[in-house]
Motif scaffolding. Structure first.
Motif, PDB file in Angstrom:
ATOM      1  N   ASP A 129       0.746  -1.261   0.048  1.00 15.69           N
ATOM      2  CA  ASP A 129       0.083  -0.001  -0.063  1.00 15.69           C
ATOM      3  C   ASP A 129       0.908   1.256  -0.080  1.00 15.69           C
ATOM      4  O   ASP A 129       1.178   1.704   0.819  1.00 15.69           O
ATOM      5  CB  ASP A 129      -0.947   0.030   1.382  1.00 15.69           C
ATOM      6  N   ARG A 130       1.370   1.742  -1.293  1.00  8.99           N
ATOM      7  CA  ARG A 130       2.253   2.735  -1.415  1.00  8.99           C
ATOM      8  C   ARG A 130       1.725   3.997  -1.687  1.00  8.99           C
ATOM      9  O   ARG A 130       2.631   5.120  -1.550  1.00  8.99           O
ATOM     10  CB  ARG A 130       3.302   2.431  -2.212  1.00  8.99           C
ATOM     11  N   ASP A 131       0.257   4.174  -1.944  1.00  9.22           N
ATOM     12  CA  ASP A 131      -0.224   5.196  -2.292  1.00  9.22           C
ATOM     13  C   ASP A 131       0.001   6.633  -1.397  1.00  9.22           C
ATOM     14  O   ASP A 131      -0.011   7.739  -1.857  1.00  9.22           O
ATOM     15  CB  ASP A 131      -1.778   5.157  -2.864  1.00  9.22           C
ATOM     16  N   GLU A 157      11.656  -0.246  -5.146  1.00  9.44           N
ATOM     17  CA  GLU A 157      13.125  -0.079  -4.624  1.00  9.44           C
ATOM     18  C   GLU A 157      13.560   1.017  -4.085  1.00  9.44           C
ATOM     19  O   GLU A 157      14.169   1.238  -3.093  1.00  9.44           O
ATOM     20  CB  GLU A 157      13.947  -0.303  -5.861  1.00  9.44           C
ATOM     21  N   HIS A 158      12.785   2.160  -4.464  1.00 13.41           N
ATOM     22  CA  HIS A 158      13.074   3.498  -3.974  1.00 13.41           C
ATOM     23  C   HIS A 158      12.415   3.623  -2.627  1.00 13.41           C
ATOM     24  O   HIS A 158      13.092   4.133  -1.640  1.00 13.41           O
ATOM     25  CB  HIS A 158      12.591   4.621  -4.818  1.00 13.41           C
ATOM     26  N   THR A 159      11.438   3.028  -2.599  1.00  9.83           N
ATOM     27  CA  THR A 159      10.607   2.980  -1.260  1.00  9.83           C
ATOM     28  C   THR A 159      11.331   2.310  -0.306  1.00  9.83           C
ATOM     29  O   THR A 159      11.673   2.975   0.926  1.00  9.83           O
ATOM     30  CB  THR A 159       9.042   2.115  -1.424  1.00  9.83           C
ATOM     31  N   ARG A 160      12.110   1.381  -0.358  1.00  7.91           N
ATOM     32  CA  ARG A 160      13.161   0.370   0.483  1.00  7.91           C
ATOM     33  C   ARG A 160      14.007   1.310   0.845  1.00  7.91           C
ATOM     34  O   ARG A 160      14.367   1.422   2.199  1.00  7.91           O
ATOM     35  CB  ARG A 160      13.388  -0.821  -0.043  1.00  7.91           C
ATOM     36  N   ARG A 161      14.738   1.970  -0.288  1.00  9.02           N
ATOM     37  CA  ARG A 161      15.819   2.606   0.095  1.00  9.02           C
ATOM     38  C   ARG A 161      15.510   3.875   0.930  1.00  9.02           C
ATOM     39  O   ARG A 161      16.320   4.321   1.944  1.00  9.02           O
ATOM     40  CB  ARG A 161      16.682   3.298  -1.258  1.00  9.02           C
ATOM     41  N   HIS A 162      14.474   4.585   0.832  1.00  9.36           N
ATOM     42  CA  HIS A 162      14.144   5.807   1.603  1.00  9.36           C
ATOM     43  C   HIS A 162      13.621   5.383   2.711  1.00  9.36           C
ATOM     44  O   HIS A 162      13.614   6.299   3.860  1.00  9.36           O
ATOM     45  CB  HIS A 162      13.278   6.556   0.927  1.00  9.36           C
TER      46      HIS A 162
END
Length: 223
Positions: free
Chosen positions: A128-130, A176-181
């Motif tokens: 759920d990234r929205d 991938e950017h979600t994980r990094r941030h």
């Protein structure tokens, strides 16, 4: 339209139009480059053209709208160079907020930040990234408020409000950017807990600059 209160007169039609358009531009419901025509806006919002024109002039003063002869009002869309500048200004302001917050943060404030972060991690795991972009903004601004409650938090908001990032351009939609941030957020909170202002500032600056690089790169790819 907000409810009038005993100490505040009812909002004028121009104020109403201004606040509706301001909200829609800041949330990127109306993206950069969109032409704003007075007649359709007046019809949509149920007012005459005059308050729409007044509202558009106010948005121009806010530097969210530009006027061109024979073309009318257009929502400002930043160039790549200006977009880099925007993210760098954010990095400096919010980085300072993180540095100052490391000296001022209380145990309760840190606990609240960790609750926010944990909720974001759970949402990401569930796919759920929205809403992660908005939650990240709240986390960043909460840190700025802790670091600079008199001025810096307000300034951080003003910088962010000067250019809304379109929803579809959010790096939080990329796994991938979600994980990094999220990892950057976790490291940032650890630095705040350790009272390491220099590290907290460095993490925040690198974190925001990485977002800017992603944003410009994504827009270039789209073109």
């Amino acid at each position: 339209m907000p409810e009038p209160t005993a100490n505040r007169p009812p909002m004028s039609k121009a104020d109403y139009v201004y606040h509706v358009l301001l909200r829609e531009i800041r949330s990127a419901q109306i993206p950069g480059g969109t032409q704003l025509k007075a007649a359709p806006l007046a019809e949509r919002l149920g007012v005459s053209i005059t308050p729409v024109r007044e509202a558009l002039r106010r948005l121009e003063n806010d530097r969210l709208v530009s006027y061109q002869s024979h073309y009318g009002a257009t929502v400002i869309d930043l160039s790549d160079e200006a977009l880099f500048e925007y993210y760098n200004v954010r990095a400096v302001v919010e980085g300072l907020g993180a540095r100052l917050a490391a000296d001022r943060i209380t145990g309760e404030q840190l606990a609240q930040l960790r609750i926010r972060h944990d909720a974001m991690v759970r949402a990401a795991v569930e796919g759920d990234r929205d809403g992660l972009g908005e939650q990240s903004q709240e986390l960043h601004l909460a840190i700025a408020d802790i670091g600079g409650p008199a001025f810096l938090g307000q300034h951080a908001r003003a910088v962010r409000n000067s250019y809304p990032v379109p929803t579809e351009a959010s790096l939080w939609l990329d796994p991938e950017h979600t994980r990094r941030h999220l990892e950057a957020h976790a490291e940032l909170l650890d630095a705040l807990e350790a009272g390491d202002g220099a590290k907290a500032e460095r993490i925040m600056i690198d974190h925001i600059r990485a977002a800017g690089t992603y944003r410009v790169g994504q827009r270039t790819a789209d073109h």
